[in-house]
Design an enzyme around this catalytic site. Structure first.
Site, PDB file in Angstrom:
ATOM      1  N   LYS A 115      36.525  30.124  28.924  1.00 44.22           N
ATOM      2  CA  LYS A 115      36.484  30.722  30.296  1.00 44.22           C
ATOM      3  C   LYS A 115      35.683  32.083  30.324  1.00 44.22           C
ATOM      4  CE  LYS A 115      40.283  28.874  33.286  1.00 44.22           C
ATOM      5  NZ  LYS A 115      41.214  29.141  34.279  1.00 44.22           N
ATOM      6  N   LYS A 198      34.976  18.543  30.694  1.00 45.27           N
ATOM      7  CA  LYS A 198      36.252  18.383  31.381  1.00 45.27           C
ATOM      8  C   LYS A 198      36.044  18.442  33.007  1.00 45.27           C
ATOM      9  CE  LYS A 198      39.514  21.377  31.672  1.00 45.27           C
ATOM     10  NZ  LYS A 198      40.271  22.493  31.585  1.00 45.27           N
ATOM     11  N   LYS A 201      37.397  22.689  38.402  1.00 47.97           N
ATOM     12  CA  LYS A 201      37.144  23.370  39.592  1.00 47.97           C
ATOM     13  C   LYS A 201      35.935  24.244  39.642  1.00 47.97           C
ATOM     14  CE  LYS A 201      42.106  23.469  40.882  1.00 47.97           C
ATOM     15  NZ  LYS A 201      43.351  24.269  40.522  1.00 47.97           N
TER      16      LYS A 201
HETATM   17  P1  AMP Z   1      44.612  23.788  37.181  1.00 45.17           P
HETATM   18  O1  AMP Z   1      44.145  23.275  38.326  1.00 45.17           O
HETATM   19  O2  AMP Z   1      44.094  24.335  36.060  1.00 45.17           O
HETATM   20  O3  AMP Z   1      45.998  24.588  37.336  1.00 45.17           O
HETATM   21  O4  AMP Z   1      45.524  22.516  36.399  1.00 45.17           O
HETATM   22  C1  AMP Z   1      46.678  21.821  37.169  1.00 45.17           C
HETATM   23  C2  AMP Z   1      47.002  20.838  36.186  1.00 45.17           C
HETATM   24  O5  AMP Z   1      46.079  19.793  36.333  1.00 45.17           O
HETATM   25  C3  AMP Z   1      47.509  21.143  34.639  1.00 45.17           C
HETATM   26  O6  AMP Z   1      48.378  20.427  34.280  1.00 45.17           O
HETATM   27  C4  AMP Z   1      46.115  20.526  34.125  1.00 45.17           C
HETATM   28  O7  AMP Z   1      46.475  20.362  32.597  1.00 45.17           O
HETATM   29  C5  AMP Z   1      45.785  19.526  34.893  1.00 45.17           C
HETATM   30  N1  AMP Z   1      44.268  19.200  34.861  1.00 45.17           N
HETATM   31  C6  AMP Z   1      43.189  20.099  35.144  1.00 45.17           C
HETATM   32  N2  AMP Z   1      41.933  19.523  35.093  1.00 45.17           N
HETATM   33  C7  AMP Z   1      42.356  18.098  34.533  1.00 45.17           C
HETATM   34  C8  AMP Z   1      41.472  17.109  33.969  1.00 45.17           C
HETATM   35  N3  AMP Z   1      40.078  17.228  34.210  1.00 45.17           N
HETATM   36  N4  AMP Z   1      41.899  16.258  33.406  1.00 45.17           N
HETATM   37  C9  AMP Z   1      43.464  16.132  33.264  1.00 45.17           C
HETATM   38  N5  AMP Z   1      44.293  16.914  33.808  1.00 45.17           N
HETATM   39  C10 AMP Z   1      43.584  18.124  34.474  1.00 45.17           C
END
Ligand code: AMP
Ligand code: TRP
Length: 335
Positions: A115, A198, A201
């Protein structure tokens, strides 16, 4: 204090629209765990502001993640759904953990490196210390299990290190050593434009991800445009694993369908991507459309959302407060 044996905490940031990675890697798994565990699901807005968030949209994004939890099938009457900044004990324990975690541990965090990139002198201190707050989110409830996507594995290891060091330093067994729950066929959903990145967002391309708010038409366009390779679909897992885009699309299919990767590979062996993609569009639309429409309905009922979050806040505080008080006593603070 009575220690739980099966308690979950997990968090999702309100930092943008939710995508298929969030759903398949995390939220869908939350739904399947709610019967067996006592659950705390948190919208982690304190984590979101480690990078800039527009104050005009943050509140709405926070409501949207809440709505997504409920629309995906998390029952707010049986689980605690709440907002991190409304439970001050998270940040308070986070400070205490800043004094437990070591610089060397945080320096190893790959998410920070990704990041911050070349900009590491100019990112917020919060982005660097983010994993200590995440450890606090988990341990303030003495959570024993943490369902997350694969990208959070390293942060979970750090949480375990913090719990262990605290327990060792203060000669206590107060904090549990929480277990990650990383499961399903899509623990790491990749970008639809590049199978080595990956789904996230922050990707500049809207076509790299499917949003939970996308219309059926949008989902169809994005899947049809998804990058593939020129070969027909493979007939075994070993071949599949060397073809990142095919692996990603088949994993998404298997996870949405609640079937194993092996079964989907067997079903589409030797077939063309065009046919597979057509079926994937139908499947994705049939699974995501009800969630999107339910999310919209919930977003229209702000009073309901507020009542869910208020209840969640109160029950979260009632668990977090005594844990914080005990932690402070162990450290030696005046009460
Ligand atoms: P975040 O949006 O970063 O708060 O992520 C929320 C949840 O979504 C966390 O448990 C992450 O590990 C999961 N997550 C985010 N991006 C991915 C992805 N590309 N594949 C699988 N899990 C994801
Ligand atoms: N760090 C997680 C992410 O970026 C979000 C998060 C914050 C979290 N606190 C948590 C996940 C506690 C699980 C448990 O996805």
């Amino acid at each position: 204090m009575e220690k739980p044996t099966k308690r979950i905490l997990s968090g999702v940031q309100p930092s943008g629209d939710l995508h298929l990675g969030n759903y398949l890697g995390a939220i869908k798994n939350f739904v399947s765990l709610q019967e067996e565990y006592e659950c705390f699901f948190c919208v982690v807005d304190l984590h979101a502001i480690t990078v800039w968030q527009d104050p005009k949209v943050l509140a709405n994004k926070t409501r949207e993640v809440t709505a997504a939890f409920i629309a995906s099938g998390i029952n707010p009457n049986k689980n605690n759904i709440f907002v991190q900044s409304q439970v001050p004990q998270h940040a308070q324990l986070g400070w205490l953990f800043n004094c437990v975690a070591r610089m060397g541990w945080l320096n190893r965090m790959t998410q920070f490196k990704d990041k911050a990139g070349k900009n590491s002198e100019n990112v917020s201190v919060g982005l660097f210390s983010y994993p200590t707050l995440m450890a606090a989110d988990i341990l303030i409830y003495l959570a024993t299990h943490v369902p997350v996507g694969d990208d959070q594995k390293q942060h979970l290891e750090l949480t375990r290190d913090i719990a262990q060091k605290f327990n060792n330093d203060f000669k206590t067994d107060f904090f549990p050593i929480p277990e990650p729950l990383i499961f399903g066929e899509a623990t790491r959903v990749m970008s639809l434009r590049d199978g080595s990145k990956k789904m996230s967002k922050s990707d500049p391309s809207d076509y790299s991800r499917i949003m939970l708010t996308d219309s059926a038409e949008k989902i169809s366009q994005k899947i049809k445009k998804a990058k593939t390779d020129p070969l027909p679909l493979p007939d075994n897992l070993d071949d599949l694993k060397s073809r990142s885009e095919a692996l990603n699309l088949i994993s998404i299919f298997a996870s949405l369908h609640d079937t194993s990767l092996e079964k989907i590979v067997a079903e589409y062996a030797g077939k063309e991507f065009s046919l597979f993609k057509r079926d994937l569009v139908d499947l994705a639309v049939s699974k995501l459309e009800p969630i999107t429409s339910e999310m919209n309905k919930i977003m229209d009922d702000q009073e309901y959302l507020e009542s869910v979050l208020n209840n969640g806040k109160e029950s979260a505080i009632s668990v977090a407060e005594p844990v914080l008080a005990k932690t402070k006593e162990i450290i030696g603070f005046l009460s």
